[in-house]
Enzyme design. Structure first.
Site, short mmCIF file in Angstrom:
data_model
loop_
_atom_site.label_atom_id
_atom_site.label_comp_id
_atom_site.label_asym_id
_atom_site.label_seq_id
_atom_site.Cartn_x
_atom_site.Cartn_y
_atom_site.Cartn_z
N HIS A 193 83.71 -44.32 -90.15
CA HIS A 193 83.09 -44.77 -91.39
C HIS A 193 84.18 -45.39 -92.26
CE1 HIS A 193 84.91 -41.18 -93.00
NE2 HIS A 193 84.27 -40.45 -92.09
N GLY A 251 85.87 -40.27 -83.65
CA GLY A 251 84.77 -41.23 -83.59
C GLY A 251 83.84 -41.09 -84.78
N HIS A 280 87.67 -43.93 -92.24
CA HIS A 280 88.53 -44.31 -91.10
C HIS A 280 89.00 -45.75 -91.25
CE1 HIS A 280 85.91 -41.10 -89.29
NE2 HIS A 280 87.10 -40.66 -88.96
N GLY A 317 93.83 -38.75 -92.84
CA GLY A 317 93.17 -38.75 -94.15
C GLY A 317 93.54 -37.52 -94.97
N SER A 351 81.97 -38.01 -91.54
CA SER A 351 81.05 -38.26 -90.42
C SER A 351 79.85 -37.32 -90.51
CB SER A 351 81.76 -38.02 -89.09
OG SER A 351 82.92 -38.81 -89.03
N ARG A 352 80.06 -36.17 -91.15
CA ARG A 352 78.98 -35.18 -91.21
C ARG A 352 77.95 -35.49 -92.30
NH1 ARG A 352 83.28 -30.94 -89.67
NH2 ARG A 352 82.69 -30.50 -87.52
N LYS A 371 91.55 -36.24 -96.92
CA LYS A 371 90.34 -35.41 -97.05
C LYS A 371 90.52 -34.10 -96.29
CE LYS A 371 85.51 -35.12 -96.16
NZ LYS A 371 85.62 -34.46 -94.86
#
Ligand code: PAF
Length: 301
Positions: A51, A48, A54, A168, A207-208, A170
């Site tokens: 961003h 969830g 995603h 991803g 997300s962080r 990442k």
């Protein structure tokens, strides 16, 4: 000018692609497999707080399966992959926005189960082990993290049964470990890695990032700058890559470095000084109280 017949015609709202939101495995299966028609299908697994990173995964999944195919996005904050001192409670949850982003980028079904739905018998006694690959770098700082990731990824692959699963780049170590699980344990799915989405100034989307103050966000830029400097030095070999990246981090303020490593992407072992070919330069650091990771591909000569 529009004719009378046209002027009086009720205006049709533009066609909006809507995703079905499901909470249980049964509802998911009914929505994702509405008929027996064999079409390509893909899953994008997330926790969830979606961003642009995603969104790029979902678009890649849609592109892969075409308009006829089906794309599922799972939204599940998996407690198994958080350590006792980690940010499970603090992890951002924003399902309404997530559904909107998922459907705008081509998802057909969002699967957002509860913890009890995924682990009906409580925390699983039997879990997958990421082995030595899961003990290095991220795994050294977060013991058991990759076992938790693999356990939920395996469960979600069983539930969604996709042809393709998108992750991803990442999370390069996570991607490598999932690829290894699929190969080593004969999962019938193609794992596809999608390049890291970055802000214009180079910061990897995460997300962080929302936890960073303006000053911390500025300091966090040192991570991508270090990686780019390392990549630019690749023609001089692994040692030069490490030195160039370290020089940027040494000069940076507000970065509490966890690791900077040049690794062989196949097993995430440290690349030797005479290593040649495709490697991953990975970094993890805490900025303020937020832990960030990033990496780039590097071709060492
Ligand atoms: O990368 C993530 O968001 C998670 O680790 C994943 C793959 C969804 C498993 O919980």
């Amino acid at each position: 000018m529009a004719g009378k017949a046209q002027r009086n015609k009720p205006q049709r709202a533009p066609k909006v692609h809507r995703a079905v939101v499901t909470r249980t495995v049964d509802d998911f299966e009914a929505a994702f497999w509405p008929d027996e028609r064999p079409v390509d299908n893909a899953v994008v697994m997330t926790m969830g707080a979606l961003h642009e990173g995603h969104a790029a995964l979902i678009r890649a999944a849609r592109k892969q399966v075409g308009q006829e195919g089906r794309v599922a996005v799972t939204v599940f904050v998996n407690p198994l992959q958080f350590g006792p001192a980690e940010d499970l409670e603090r992890y951002p949850r924003s399902l309404d926005e997530d559904v909107k982003l998922a459907e705008e980028n081509g998802a057909d079904v969002v699967f957002a189960p509860s913890v009890d739905e995924v682990y009906p018998n409580g925390r699983p006694q039997v879990r997958l082990s990421a082995g030595p690959m899961g003990e290095r770098f991220e795994g050294a700082t977060r013991p058991g993290h990759f076992d938790g990731v693999l356990t939920v990824v395996a469960k979600l692959l069983h539930i969604t049964d996709p042809d393709f699963a998108f992750f991803g780049e990442k999370d390069a170590q996570q991607l490598a470990i999932i690829q290894r699980m699929v190969a080593d344990l004969d999962f019938d799915v193609e794992v596809v890695g999608v390049p890291t989405a970055r802000e214009e100034d180079g910061l990897a989307r995460s997300s962080r990032n929302r936890y960073l103050s303006a000053d911390e966000r500025e300091q966090a830029l040192a991570l991508s700058k270090a990686l780019f400097a390392g990549r630019d030095a690749a023609a001089q070999g692994p040692k030069a890559v490490r030195e160039a990246a370290s020089a940027v981090l040494d000069a940076a303020e507000g970065i509490n470095l966890d690791y900077l490593a040049l690794v062989d992407p196949h097993d995430f072992s440290e690349a030797a000084d005479d290593f040649q070919g495709a490697a991953v330069l990975a970094v993890a650091a805490t900025v303020g109280s937020t832990r960030l990771i990033d990496n780039v591909h590097v071709i060492c000569r």
